[in-house]
Structures are given as C-alpha cells and as structure tokens.
Design an enzyme around this catalytic site. Structure first.
Site, PDB file in Angstrom:
ATOM      1  N   GLU A  35      14.037  13.462   1.147  1.00 49.74           N
ATOM      2  CA  GLU A  35      13.043  12.570   0.536  1.00 49.74           C
ATOM      3  C   GLU A  35      13.527  12.026  -0.806  1.00 49.74           C
ATOM      4  O   GLU A  35      13.288  10.868  -1.131  1.00 49.74           O
ATOM      5  CB  GLU A  35      11.703  13.304   0.364  1.00 49.74           C
ATOM      6  N   TYR A 118       5.061  11.080  -4.487  1.00 47.75           N
ATOM      7  CA  TYR A 118       5.546  10.765  -3.145  1.00 47.75           C
ATOM      8  C   TYR A 118       6.286  11.961  -2.530  1.00 47.75           C
ATOM      9  O   TYR A 118       5.978  12.404  -1.419  1.00 47.75           O
ATOM     10  CB  TYR A 118       6.472   9.532  -3.151  1.00 47.75           C
ATOM     11  N   ASP A 136       5.204   5.644   0.326  1.00 50.13           N
ATOM     12  CA  ASP A 136       6.382   4.938  -0.189  1.00 50.13           C
ATOM     13  C   ASP A 136       6.155   3.426  -0.042  1.00 50.13           C
ATOM     14  O   ASP A 136       5.055   2.990   0.341  1.00 50.13           O
ATOM     15  CB  ASP A 136       7.656   5.401   0.560  1.00 50.13           C
ATOM     16  N   SER A 299      19.736  -2.302 -11.195  1.00 44.25           N
ATOM     17  CA  SER A 299      18.363  -2.743 -10.920  1.00 44.25           C
ATOM     18  C   SER A 299      17.764  -3.468 -12.124  1.00 44.25           C
ATOM     19  O   SER A 299      16.911  -4.323 -11.963  1.00 44.25           O
ATOM     20  CB  SER A 299      17.496  -1.546 -10.539  1.00 44.25           C
TER      21      SER A 299
END
Ligand code: SF4
Length: 352
Positions: A35, A118, A136, A299
């Site tokens: 995850e 999450y 998600d 990013s």
C-alpha cells in the site's frame, strides 16, 4: 431486491480483479509494504519493486534492522523517497512498540509514524476485516461520479462529505474485498478521461453516467505552476573513482548519494556557485566542459541546468558526507537516478 453498490462491486471484483502478488497474501506487513509502495506509482512499474522489496526485506524485523541506505537503495528509481523512510520508521515502531506484530486495528495503525488514513484503512480492512474505508484517487473518482460530488474533494467540506459517504458504504462483510473492488474499478474501468461505462457494474446507479457527464467529476483543481530551479552538478573522476556526496537528510532526494552540486540561488554565475559548493567540501577545482544538460521534472519543481566535468586540485581530505566511489560502491549505494544514468554513460557499463 436490487443489489447494493457494495454487492455489485464485490461480485464484479471476484470476476475481473487483476492477479497481483500482494493480493495472494493476508500478511499485514506485506500489505503495508504494497500500500505504501504503490501510492503515486503505476501498477506496472510498482509490482517489480514490490517483489524485489519483499525479497530483500521479507519480514518487518528485517526491514526495521536495515540501514536507511539499504532501504533507499531498494526504493531507488521509484521516487517520493519520503515513503521509503516512513515505511522504515513504521517497521521500527512495530518492532519496538508492538513486539513485531502489525497493529490489528485502524486507530493503532494510524498511530504508526508515516501511516496515513488511506494506508491504515487499507491494511485494517484487507488484513484484519475492519469495517473502515480506504480511499485512494481511484476510489475518489468512482464515488465522485456515482454521487455527483461537486467541489474540491481533497479538503474542506466536500472532502468531509465524501468521507462520510465512503464510510457509510463499507459493508460489514468482506470490507477488504469491497475496498479493493472500489479502487480496482477506478483503476481499470472508471478511467479519468474515458470511463468504460457500458461495462461498469454501477452504471444503473451512477449519477454522472445517467446524467451523461462522467468527465465532469471529480472537479480537477487548476494546474499548479511548477517553478524552475537552476541546478549544477560536478562529475570528478580520479583513479577510476567518482566523487559523490550524500544529500541532506531532509528535502528533495534526501539521503541519496549524488554528484556534488545541487540547487543554485536564482541569481549569480552557475560556475562560481558550483565552485563555492565544492569549496564547502574542502575541494579546490578546475571546471572543464559541460558533461551533460540537466532537465528533470519532479512533482513540484523542475530542475534545469548542467553537469560539469571538474578536476580536483590536490588530494584533500573529504568530509564524512562525501566519498570517492568505485564501481562496486555505485552498485551498492542508493543514487539519484539521473546521476546513475549519467555515470553509466560515462563508464559505459551498468552500475546497478
Ligand atoms: S458508470 Fe461510468 S462514470 Fe459511473 S462509476 Fe461506472 S465507469 Fe465510472
């Protein structure tokens, strides 16, 4: 009686789910690794990393006992290295505070360092059957379309509404299967640009489909301007070894080994600044020609600049955070990926 959203999803999932290695296990440690590792990573590129990571650190104790450098090495190329450090911290906390047993409920999982809503929801529901959501980006998209949820679903009242709806939908039976089904539908059918609605098990209850407007949901925030940062790096080679420095423990590419240099102030001469960076390592250098241009987008910022060949004058003593690295060091150390590629070109051999 008409099947509920959860029933439709779970029955669709049984038939259509992709066979992925972390879906063949109930080991909560393996599920945490999957995850964390697969967040912000495409499945096709993430799965080989997951398999290598589990082969390298098969138990939580082995991960907790590893040096950070080894963990970063296993993560090299995946990006978002904070995730690797968080996973490492969580493994240490599980070993130290829970005698090596992964906590079995959402609240205790959420209390681990670096584990957010999450991941805690995914592990609690998939490994321990707790009735909690795991939302998600794929799940957000499906719910936004089915319920035609307007507004910015990342924060504020719209996010709270989304989470209330999400929590109310999780069934008491097989909550882990349901959560995976919701995410799988978003990943494989309810695509951002071209959802395959005619194949979707939710089409008769999907507000956006019925309304003919799936692509309007979820609302995408305006594209953020990505600032350009000037960078310069130096490649210095001596006796077949290359000069490397360890990047600081915080910030972009933290803890990775890199060519010396880095982000430059917005003004001032590139070569002079690079000379100063190297002088801080106690190195006096002669700058030669440009070895390669740098153009790399993260990013939140874009690096633009160059790597220079330099010659080090004399034989100065290096600080602890620097080293002359031989080929075997380059294979062992976690390196900034585009520096590794440059060095492979320079040495004409694979350094992995
Ligand atoms: S019907 Fe279309 S828009 Fe609605 S959830 Fe299914 S794939 Fe997504």
């Amino acid at each position: 009686m008409e099947a509920s959203l959860a029933e439709r999803l779970v029955s669709w999932y049984r038939e259509h789910r992709r066979d992925l290695p972390f879906r063949r296990t109930r080991d909560p440690y393996a599920i945490i690794v999957a995850e964390v590792l697969l967040q912000r990573t495409r499945m096709a590129s993430g799965v080989p990393y997951y398999e290598r990571f589990m082969a390298r650190f098969p138990t939580v104790e082995q991960l907790a006992a590893a040096r950070e450098e080894e963990v970063l090495k296993a993560w090299e190329g995946l990006g978002f290295y904070g995730r690797a450090r968080n996973l490492h911290r969580a493994a240490k906390a599980i070993t130290a505070g829970h005698r090596g047993d992964v906590p079995t409920n959402f609240a205790d999982l959420r209390a681990l360092p670096g584990i957010g809503d999450y991941t805690a929801g995914a592990v609690a529901s998939i490994a321990f059957g707790e009735r909690v959501p795991a939302i998600d980006g794929n799940a957000v998209r499906v719910l936004a379309r089915v319920f035609r949820l307007a507004g910015d679903l990342r924060r504020g009242p719209a996010r709270r509404r989304l989470m209330t709806i999400a929590a109310s939908l999780v069934p008491a039976s097989e909550p882990g299967q349901y959560n995976q089904a919701l995410m799988e539908l978003g990943a494989t059918v309810c695509h951002p640009k071209a959802p395959r609605c005619p194949e979707c098990p939710l089409r008769t209850m999907c507000g956006a489909y019925i309304n003919g407007s799936p692509q309007r949901y979820p609302k995408t925030p305006p594209r953020q301007h990505i600032p350009v940062v000037r960078v310069a790096f130096a490649v210095a080679v001596r006796d077949g070894k290359v000069l490397l420095v360890r990047r600081p423990p915080r910030g972009l590419l933290a803890g990775l080994w890199a060519l010396p240099g880095g982000e430059l102030p917005p003004k001032g001469s590139t070569t002079e600044t690079l000379r100063k960076v190297l002088a801080n390592l106690g190195l006096s250098v002669r700058l030669d020609e440009v070895a390669a241009p740098v153009e790399h987008t993260f990013s939140h910022q874009r690096w633009v600049g160059a790597v220079y060949h330099v010659s080090v004058v004399g034989s100065p003593r290096l600080p602890e955070s620097a080293m002359w690295a031989a080929a075997e060091d380059l294979r062992r150390l976690p390196l900034v990926p585009f520096h590794r590629r440059l060095l492979e070109t320079r040495f004409g051999a694979s350094l992995r």
